[in-house]
Design an enzyme around this catalytic site. Sequence first.
Site, PDB file in Angstrom:
ATOM      1  N   ASP A 110       0.837  -1.208   0.000  1.00  0.00           N
ATOM      2  CA  ASP A 110       0.000   0.000   0.000  1.00  0.00           C
ATOM      3  C   ASP A 110       0.868   1.254   0.000  1.00  0.00           C
ATOM      4  O   ASP A 110       0.642   2.193  -0.777  1.00  0.00           O
ATOM      5  CB  ASP A 110      -0.881   0.029   1.255  1.00  0.00           C
ATOM      6  CG  ASP A 110      -1.939  -1.055   1.279  1.00  0.00           C
ATOM      7  OD1 ASP A 110      -3.055  -0.795   0.819  1.00  0.00           O
ATOM      8  OD2 ASP A 110      -1.632  -2.163   1.770  1.00  0.00           O
ATOM      9  N   LEU A 175      -3.929   0.481  -3.570  1.00  0.00           N
ATOM     10  CA  LEU A 175      -4.050  -0.973  -3.467  1.00  0.00           C
ATOM     11  C   LEU A 175      -5.472  -1.274  -3.012  1.00  0.00           C
ATOM     12  O   LEU A 175      -5.790  -1.183  -1.832  1.00  0.00           O
ATOM     13  CB  LEU A 175      -3.036  -1.556  -2.478  1.00  0.00           C
ATOM     14  CG  LEU A 175      -2.684  -3.038  -2.614  1.00  0.00           C
ATOM     15  CD1 LEU A 175      -1.487  -3.400  -1.737  1.00  0.00           C
ATOM     16  CD2 LEU A 175      -3.859  -3.952  -2.274  1.00  0.00           C
ATOM     17  N   THR A 178      -7.020  -4.768  -0.038  1.00  0.00           N
ATOM     18  CA  THR A 178      -5.843  -5.077   0.786  1.00  0.00           C
ATOM     19  C   THR A 178      -6.039  -6.360   1.590  1.00  0.00           C
ATOM     20  O   THR A 178      -5.107  -7.150   1.755  1.00  0.00           O
ATOM     21  CB  THR A 178      -5.526  -3.907   1.732  1.00  0.00           C
ATOM     22  OG1 THR A 178      -5.240  -2.738   0.962  1.00  0.00           O
ATOM     23  CG2 THR A 178      -4.323  -4.224   2.605  1.00  0.00           C
ATOM     24  N   SER A 241     -19.579  -7.506  -1.866  1.00  0.00           N
ATOM     25  CA  SER A 241     -18.403  -7.741  -1.036  1.00  0.00           C
ATOM     26  C   SER A 241     -18.518  -9.081  -0.320  1.00  0.00           C
ATOM     27  O   SER A 241     -19.624  -9.515   0.039  1.00  0.00           O
ATOM     28  CB  SER A 241     -18.247  -6.624  -0.004  1.00  0.00           C
ATOM     29  OG  SER A 241     -17.973  -5.401  -0.638  1.00  0.00           O
TER      30      SER A 241
END
Length: 358
Positions: A110, A175, A178, A241
């Site tokens: 990141d 990113l 993660t 998600s």
Amino acid sequence: MAPMGIRLSPLGMAVFCLLGLGVLYHLYSGFLAGRFAFFMLSESAAGGPETPHGSAPGGTVDLRELLAVSVLAAVRGGEEVKRVREGNVLNAKAKGKTREGAEEQLTTGDLLSNRRMFYLLKGAFPAVQINSEERVDTADQETVSWDHSIPEDIKQKIQPKEVPAESVTVWIDPLDATQEYTEDLRQYVTTMVCVAVNGKPVIGVIHKPFSSYTAWAMVDGGSNVKARSSYNEKTPRIIVSRSHAGKVEQVARQTFGNKTVIIPAGGAGYKVLALLDVPEKNQEEADVYIHVTYIKKWDICAGNAVLRALGGHMTTLTGEEISYTGSDGNEGGLIASINMNHKALIEKLPDLEKTSHK
């Protein structure tokens, strides 16, 4: 009295004086011009007032150039993400908790990606506001230059377009996914750059570091990606998600029927790519992308821009457009689709909006 009895004519004296003044003016103006040129050269050499790279006189930026730099930034950031993961030197640590109580991870990937992406964009467009997911440490500043080259596919599809620099906001996600990155679920990981003008997303770049695939698009410009043509509005495949799959599944099946397919996945960038015609082996396909809780704007801005450029939609669960100015969070959840009746989808899912604030 003039010598030898010569009398000077008043007209002659006037002409003589005018000639003298002309000579003096010529000499002095040349001297001033030389001093001015020397001053300007000295200012330039000392880093004085020059037009910044990527900015035109008058405080404007060229969106085609900004697209080219955004693509390069996403790729360069992706190189850092891939290098850290393959070297297995993530140094993962918790940076806080989400509103749902889950730990948010921060890795070396990141941080290094963020540094590379931020300073490349800032060096090329110093007058533009840049918002990034990770904090930029000025003590760790890096010089990353842009050679002003524009890829041929962008040159062929995008025309130059100047906009005021103060109207532009760039959103960086160095990113995305993660959590999945730490679990070595590489297919979900992306790096993203979005350009918003007056709060509207107009440029989106989504890069997959582990397959080197990059999707980009510019509203009213062009893109290197297309929408898929086959959809089923009656029993859509809904991508959500991983942590929200159960929450969405019950409502979705009640609304669309038991044949509705729920696809749990990581990363907002990956979920948007699922709605598109992407030549990727590890890319799942979906008809609708739904997120039912608070989400940060750098997660969704690039995908929103890509969908808008292709005629798609990304709104809150109540159908409101998402503005990419002000705060960095979107409170109203989101629903994204392309080549579908977006309004009808929103009307079919009224209960999900209540969930977005929990």
